[in-house]
Design a protein around this motif. Structure first.
Motif, PDB file in Angstrom:
ATOM      1  N   ALA A   1       0.843  -1.192   0.000  1.00 14.83           N
ATOM      2  CA  ALA A   1       0.000   0.000   0.000  1.00 14.83           C
ATOM      3  C   ALA A   1       0.877   1.239   0.000  1.00 14.83           C
ATOM      4  N   THR A   2       0.242   2.396  -0.142  1.00  8.04           N
ATOM      5  CA  THR A   2       0.950   3.664   0.002  1.00  8.04           C
ATOM      6  C   THR A   2       0.548   4.305   1.321  1.00  8.04           C
ATOM      7  N   MET A   3       1.412   5.184   1.803  1.00 10.74           N
ATOM      8  CA  MET A   3       1.154   5.939   3.031  1.00 10.74           C
ATOM      9  C   MET A   3       1.270   7.416   2.725  1.00 10.74           C
ATOM     10  N   MET A   4       0.271   8.188   3.073  1.00 18.22           N
ATOM     11  CA  MET A   4       0.319   9.641   2.916  1.00 18.22           C
ATOM     12  C   MET A   4       1.054  10.211   4.122  1.00 18.22           C
ATOM     13  N   LEU A   5       2.349  10.470   3.944  1.00 23.99           N
ATOM     14  CA  LEU A   5       3.226  10.865   5.042  1.00 23.99           C
ATOM     15  C   LEU A   5       3.371  12.382   5.083  1.00 23.99           C
ATOM     16  N   SER A   6       2.931  12.979   6.184  1.00 23.21           N
ATOM     17  CA  SER A   6       3.192  14.400   6.412  1.00 23.21           C
ATOM     18  C   SER A   6       4.464  14.505   7.240  1.00 23.21           C
ATOM     19  N   GLY A   7       4.699  15.654   7.818  1.00 21.90           N
ATOM     20  CA  GLY A   7       5.861  15.782   8.693  1.00 21.90           C
ATOM     21  C   GLY A   7       5.485  15.769  10.154  1.00 21.90           C
ATOM     22  N   GLY A   8       4.223  15.424  10.473  1.00 20.54           N
ATOM     23  CA  GLY A   8       3.756  15.499  11.845  1.00 20.54           C
ATOM     24  C   GLY A   8       3.965  14.228  12.643  1.00 20.54           C
ATOM     25  N   ILE A   9       3.280  14.148  13.775  1.00 22.92           N
ATOM     26  CA  ILE A   9       3.436  13.023  14.695  1.00 22.92           C
ATOM     27  C   ILE A   9       2.666  11.799  14.224  1.00 22.92           C
ATOM     28  N   ASP A  10       1.475  12.012  13.640  1.00 24.14           N
ATOM     29  CA  ASP A  10       0.530  10.917  13.440  1.00 24.14           C
ATOM     30  C   ASP A  10       0.896   9.964  12.314  1.00 24.14           C
ATOM     31  N   SER A  11       1.236  10.476  11.138  1.00 23.45           N
ATOM     32  CA  SER A  11       1.427   9.580   9.993  1.00 23.45           C
ATOM     33  C   SER A  11       2.615   8.623  10.164  1.00 23.45           C
ATOM     34  N   PRO A  12       3.735   9.016  10.810  1.00 20.95           N
ATOM     35  CA  PRO A  12       4.768   7.998  11.067  1.00 20.95           C
ATOM     36  C   PRO A  12       4.276   6.866  11.969  1.00 20.95           C
TER      37      PRO A  12
ATOM     38  N   GLU B   1      13.357  23.066   2.054  1.00 16.67           N
ATOM     39  CA  GLU B   1      14.150  21.851   1.846  1.00 16.67           C
ATOM     40  C   GLU B   1      14.306  21.087   3.156  1.00 16.67           C
ATOM     41  N   GLN B   2      14.359  21.846   4.267  1.00 16.66           N
ATOM     42  CA  GLN B   2      14.459  21.183   5.571  1.00 16.66           C
ATOM     43  C   GLN B   2      13.225  20.333   5.853  1.00 16.66           C
ATOM     44  N   ALA B   3      12.064  20.831   5.459  1.00 13.77           N
ATOM     45  CA  ALA B   3      10.833  20.064   5.671  1.00 13.77           C
ATOM     46  C   ALA B   3      10.847  18.776   4.860  1.00 13.77           C
ATOM     47  N   LEU B   4      11.344  18.843   3.624  1.00  8.85           N
ATOM     48  CA  LEU B   4      11.444  17.645   2.787  1.00  8.85           C
ATOM     49  C   LEU B   4      12.465  16.673   3.376  1.00  8.85           C
ATOM     50  N   GLY B   5      13.605  17.218   3.853  1.00 11.52           N
ATOM     51  CA  GLY B   5      14.615  16.365   4.490  1.00 11.52           C
ATOM     52  C   GLY B   5      14.093  15.698   5.747  1.00 11.52           C
ATOM     53  N   LYS B   6      13.274  16.432   6.489  1.00  9.52           N
ATOM     54  CA  LYS B   6      12.666  15.867   7.694  1.00  9.52           C
ATOM     55  C   LYS B   6      11.777  14.673   7.363  1.00  9.52           C
ATOM     56  N   ALA B   7      10.966  14.781   6.314  1.00 11.02           N
ATOM     57  CA  ALA B   7      10.088  13.677   5.911  1.00 11.02           C
ATOM     58  C   ALA B   7      10.907  12.462   5.478  1.00 11.02           C
ATOM     59  N   LYS B   8      11.996  12.709   4.762  1.00  8.76           N
ATOM     60  CA  LYS B   8      12.867  11.597   4.357  1.00  8.76           C
ATOM     61  C   LYS B   8      13.524  10.952   5.576  1.00  8.76           C
ATOM     62  N   GLN B   9      13.926  11.777   6.541  1.00  6.58           N
ATOM     63  CA  GLN B   9      14.566  11.230   7.737  1.00  6.58           C
ATOM     64  C   GLN B   9      13.580  10.397   8.551  1.00  6.58           C
TER      65      GLN B   9
ATOM     66  N   LEU C   1      11.818  14.100  15.752  1.00  8.54           N
ATOM     67  CA  LEU C   1      11.820  14.592  14.368  1.00  8.54           C
ATOM     68  C   LEU C   1      10.484  15.240  14.022  1.00  8.54           C
ATOM     69  N   SER C   2       9.406  14.610  14.423  1.00  9.22           N
ATOM     70  CA  SER C   2       8.076  15.084  14.043  1.00  9.22           C
ATOM     71  C   SER C   2       7.780  16.484  14.565  1.00  9.22           C
ATOM     72  N   VAL C   3       8.341  16.828  15.712  1.00  7.77           N
ATOM     73  CA  VAL C   3       8.022  18.127  16.308  1.00  7.77           C
ATOM     74  C   VAL C   3       8.963  19.236  15.851  1.00  7.77           C
ATOM     75  N   LEU C   4       9.904  18.929  14.963  1.00  8.92           N
ATOM     76  CA  LEU C   4      10.732  20.001  14.410  1.00  8.92           C
ATOM     77  C   LEU C   4       9.827  20.993  13.676  1.00  8.92           C
ATOM     78  N   PRO C   5      10.016  22.295  13.890  1.00 10.82           N
ATOM     79  CA  PRO C   5       9.036  23.298  13.436  1.00 10.82           C
ATOM     80  C   PRO C   5       9.196  23.730  11.984  1.00 10.82           C
ATOM     81  N   PHE C   6       9.037  22.788  11.056  1.00  6.27           N
ATOM     82  CA  PHE C   6       9.065  23.118   9.638  1.00  6.27           C
ATOM     83  C   PHE C   6       7.654  22.985   9.069  1.00  6.27           C
ATOM     84  N   GLU C   7       7.244  23.952   8.283  1.00  4.55           N
ATOM     85  CA  GLU C   7       5.917  23.924   7.681  1.00  4.55           C
ATOM     86  C   GLU C   7       5.807  22.771   6.682  1.00  4.55           C
ATOM     87  N   ASP C   8       4.677  22.082   6.707  1.00  6.97           N
ATOM     88  CA  ASP C   8       4.389  21.155   5.608  1.00  6.97           C
ATOM     89  C   ASP C   8       3.159  21.661   4.859  1.00  6.97           C
TER      90      ASP C   8
END
Length: 405
Positions: free
Chosen positions: A180-191, A217-225, A336-343
């Protein structure tokens, strides 16, 4: 004591009947993937258990990685010794002394694969028990609930002893529950939702929407991390980054303010469904929990689900936020999830979004935009990255992340 092998016991795999061998094969593949960084380690997946031969590798980091692999109920670090009673006695005594404190109890459990060995199971248990009682003052036997349990396996190629039982992650091997696919944001819940999907054996591909220049770019890096942390539970994960700027700008320009969020989420779901279908996956997971935010009411979910007939699965649907946070801390995604980058889910958020959007109005307002064209351009601009367990995907912004963490 330096261990030479780790013996893994299966969890729910024992109930899988005729499919058991497929589950064991997949678990072996996953363990090899997670332990790929240890060049000397050899993994052997057999019907009754899985063996990890350390071949001189330090046992502690290997055991830390094994704790995260779904499909493992527990495991025992073991030491291989010469197949003689003298060697078995000496090693068993050493193991007991390393753990013994006054008042502790012990038990010997023997399994004999080599039926030609000179002593049978009960004899080995009795001989070892007597030897330990003679050489450790104050210790007593408790066969039902011992403080120390020495496990002895007499195999064809030697004797193996262990005294530790380490709890595994449980669940089913990732890859046995479909894809399946996962809709991953940068927040706490989706991980956390990703973790729970993988625990039921689902192989997931991450879909992450990003909207430069509104998201960094930091927000994108956060999601990858975050994906790299989750990959420790399954092996590699494919990360699909979907550009969403044009979609959001168009919706902001043409859709009534109260329905901005609903139409954005409908577009996300449309795009995710198309990607999911193209990748031959059979479902979409997300991190929604009922009533947590304005877009997670039953009415909102109905309006968003309306765009696809594909199953949309929400592992967190009835969970409290505090429970979700606890799991995120346990699986090392919280910091990681609570790092303050906008998604992209948080930009262009209207001051008064519709918490109970009308389905017919949602369909009507969506007609104000070029749905097909926006979808096509977003999907054509997506990029795919193979994310590996434990890799650093934030190195380019290391100083920024270090300050925030």
């Amino acid at each position: 004591m330096k261990y030479t092998e780790i013996m893994v016991r299966y969890g729910e795999l024992s109930t899988k009947g005729k499919n058991r061998k497929d589950f064991i094969k997949q678990l072996g593949k996953n363990v090899r993937s997670v332990l790929a960084g240890y060049s000397d380690v050899v993994v052997k997946a057999q019907r009754d258990r899985l063996h990890v031969d350390l071949n001189g590798q330090d046992d502690q980091p290997v055991m830390n990685d094994l704790k995260r692999v779904f499909g493992i109920e527990n495991f025992y670090p073991s030491i291989k010794i010469e197949k003689t009673m003298d060697a078995i006695k000496t090693t068993a005594l050493q193991m007991v002394k390393e753990q013994f404190e006054p008042g502790k109890t012990f038990k010997i459990s023997t399994r004999r694969q080599d039926k030609d060995f000179e002593y049978h199971t009960d004899q080995i248990n009795n001989m070892l028990g007597d030897y330990i009682l003679e050489n450790v003052d104050g210790i007593t036997v408790d066969v039902k609930n011992p403080d120390i349990e020495i496990r002895v396996e007499v195999r064809m190629n030697g004797a193996y002893l262990s005294s530790e039982k380490i709890k595994g992650a449980g669940g089913l091997p990732v890859g046995t529950g479909g894809r399946a696919t996962m809709m991953l944001s940068g927040g706490i819940d989706s991980p956390v939702a990703s973790y729970m999907a993988m625990k039921r054996g689902v192989k997931i591909d991450m879909i992450h929407f990003y909207s430069p220049p509104y998201t960094s770019e930091q927000a994108l890096g956060k999601a990858k991390q975050l994906t790299s942390v989750l990959a420790k539970y399954s092996g590699g994960i494919q990360f699909i980054a979907v550009p969403f700027t044009e979609v959001q700008e168009t919706i902001k320009e043409k859709v009534p303010e109260g329905y901005l969020m609903t139409i954005q989420r409908r577009m996300m779901m449309r795009i995710a469904a198309e990607i999911t279908k193209n990748r031959h996956c059979t479902g979409i997971f997300n991190g929604e929990a009922l009533g947590q935010v304005a877009s997670q009411t039953l009415e909102s979910m109905m309006a968003i689900n309306d765009v696809t007939s594909m199953p949309v699965l929400r592992p967190l649907i009835s969970m409290d936020k505090t429970d979700i946070i606890e799991i995120s801390k346990d699986i090392d995604t919280f910091d990681l999830s609570v790092l303050p980058f906008e998604d992209c889910c948080t930009i262009f958020t209207p001051p008064a979004p519709k918490t109970r959007p009308d389905l017919e109005k949602s369909r009507k307002f969506e007609q104000y935009i070029d749905v097909d064209g926006l979808m096509e351009r977003a999907i054509s601009g997506m990029t795919i990255t193979d994310i590996k367990p434990g890799e650093d995907y934030m190195n380019a912004n290391a100083e920024i992340f270090a300050e925030l963490l």
